[in-house]
Design an enzyme around this catalytic site. Sequence first.
Site, PDB file in Angstrom:
ATOM      1  N   HIS A  10      55.527  -7.720  -5.154  1.00 56.31           N
ATOM      2  CA  HIS A  10      55.279  -7.706  -6.599  1.00 56.31           C
ATOM      3  C   HIS A  10      53.913  -7.073  -6.869  1.00 56.31           C
ATOM      4  CE1 HIS A  10      57.894 -11.565  -6.509  1.00 56.31           C
ATOM      5  NE2 HIS A  10      58.656 -10.545  -6.883  1.00 56.31           N
ATOM      6  N   ARG A  46      51.489 -25.179  -8.632  1.00 60.32           N
ATOM      7  CA  ARG A  46      50.425 -24.356  -9.219  1.00 60.32           C
ATOM      8  C   ARG A  46      49.250 -25.279  -9.497  1.00 60.32           C
ATOM      9  NH1 ARG A  46      54.189 -20.394 -13.045  1.00 60.32           N
ATOM     10  NH2 ARG A  46      55.658 -19.913 -11.367  1.00 60.32           N
ATOM     11  N   HIS A  87      48.095 -15.342  -7.019  1.00 60.89           N
ATOM     12  CA  HIS A  87      48.851 -14.220  -7.605  1.00 60.89           C
ATOM     13  C   HIS A  87      48.467 -14.000  -9.064  1.00 60.89           C
ATOM     14  CE1 HIS A  87      51.749 -16.757  -5.129  1.00 60.89           C
ATOM     15  NE2 HIS A  87      51.616 -15.683  -4.370  1.00 60.89           N
ATOM     16  N   HIS A 129      59.456 -10.233  -3.646  1.00 61.85           N
ATOM     17  CA  HIS A 129      58.151 -10.771  -3.260  1.00 61.85           C
ATOM     18  C   HIS A 129      57.791 -10.300  -1.849  1.00 61.85           C
ATOM     19  CE1 HIS A 129      54.784 -13.486  -2.978  1.00 61.85           C
ATOM     20  NE2 HIS A 129      55.259 -13.934  -1.830  1.00 61.85           N
ATOM     21  N   HIS A 171      55.805 -14.254 -10.781  1.00 62.73           N
ATOM     22  CA  HIS A 171      54.813 -13.258 -10.360  1.00 62.73           C
ATOM     23  C   HIS A 171      54.939 -12.004 -11.223  1.00 62.73           C
ATOM     24  CE1 HIS A 171      54.546 -14.992  -5.996  1.00 62.73           C
ATOM     25  NE2 HIS A 171      54.250 -15.872  -6.942  1.00 62.73           N
ATOM     26  N   ASP A 211      51.186  -9.651  -6.340  1.00 64.24           N
ATOM     27  CA  ASP A 211      51.019 -10.329  -5.042  1.00 64.24           C
ATOM     28  C   ASP A 211      49.672  -9.987  -4.407  1.00 64.24           C
ATOM     29  OD1 ASP A 211      53.539 -11.418  -5.272  1.00 64.24           O
ATOM     30  OD2 ASP A 211      54.507  -9.972  -3.937  1.00 64.24           O
ATOM     31  N   HIS A 221      50.354 -13.760 -12.446  1.00 65.04           N
ATOM     32  CA  HIS A 221      51.649 -14.135 -13.011  1.00 65.04           C
ATOM     33  C   HIS A 221      51.858 -13.440 -14.345  1.00 65.04           C
ATOM     34  CE1 HIS A 221      53.116 -17.568 -10.364  1.00 65.04           C
ATOM     35  NE2 HIS A 221      51.980 -17.187  -9.794  1.00 65.04           N
ATOM     36  N   HIS A 277      47.809 -21.661  -5.789  1.00 68.18           N
ATOM     37  CA  HIS A 277      48.870 -22.595  -5.404  1.00 68.18           C
ATOM     38  C   HIS A 277      48.384 -23.652  -4.412  1.00 68.18           C
ATOM     39  CE1 HIS A 277      52.348 -20.505  -7.273  1.00 68.18           C
ATOM     40  NE2 HIS A 277      51.519 -19.490  -7.215  1.00 68.18           N
TER      41      HIS A 277
END
Length: 184
Positions: free
Chosen positions: A115, A174, A80, A106, A98, A118, A82, A157
Amino acid sequence: MRTTALAGFSLLALAACSSTPKAPPAAPAPVSTAQQAVVMLASASGSRVSGKLTLAPMGDGVHISGEVGGLAPNGQFGFHVHEKGDCSAVDATSAGGHFNPVASAHGRAGGATHHAGDMDNIVADAGGVARVNVHLRGVTLGGGAANDIAGRAMIVHADPDDYHSQPAGNAGARVACGTIKVTQ
Ligand code: CU
Ligand code: ZN
């Protein structure tokens, strides 16, 4: 006689126009002003994941390409944009949630609700390398509008994004983080 009447009308119209109150200052237009950006993904949360991505404006968004290595072979991993361009925390939580300029839930990119940051999971090959080739719609690179991703962070992730759980798809720790740095 007729010509004079028309000329008089035009003058009145101009006068009306110039006395119209000025609109408030406009927000920056959602248009990319940068041509390219680079993300150096560095490991986070004690992982061995790293990578390099290149970003460029394309059509209705930004195209992202590159490679991420050090992943579990054949795995899928949440990926993603962020909110904050701050990867300083060991677990990269400093990058915030996000990227979500319009306060959506989300979800999956391309779906009804998601988002702005995303994107689909990245997929590693048998050697633990994921080749990234993503078009992120609805964002810009530079320009300073609310949907500008320049200076924000990209995160990989430990687990796949389920595209459903709130607020972040249950994608786990993360494992790599890098800031979106405009290079031209
Ligand atoms: Cu993320
Ligand atoms: Zn999200």
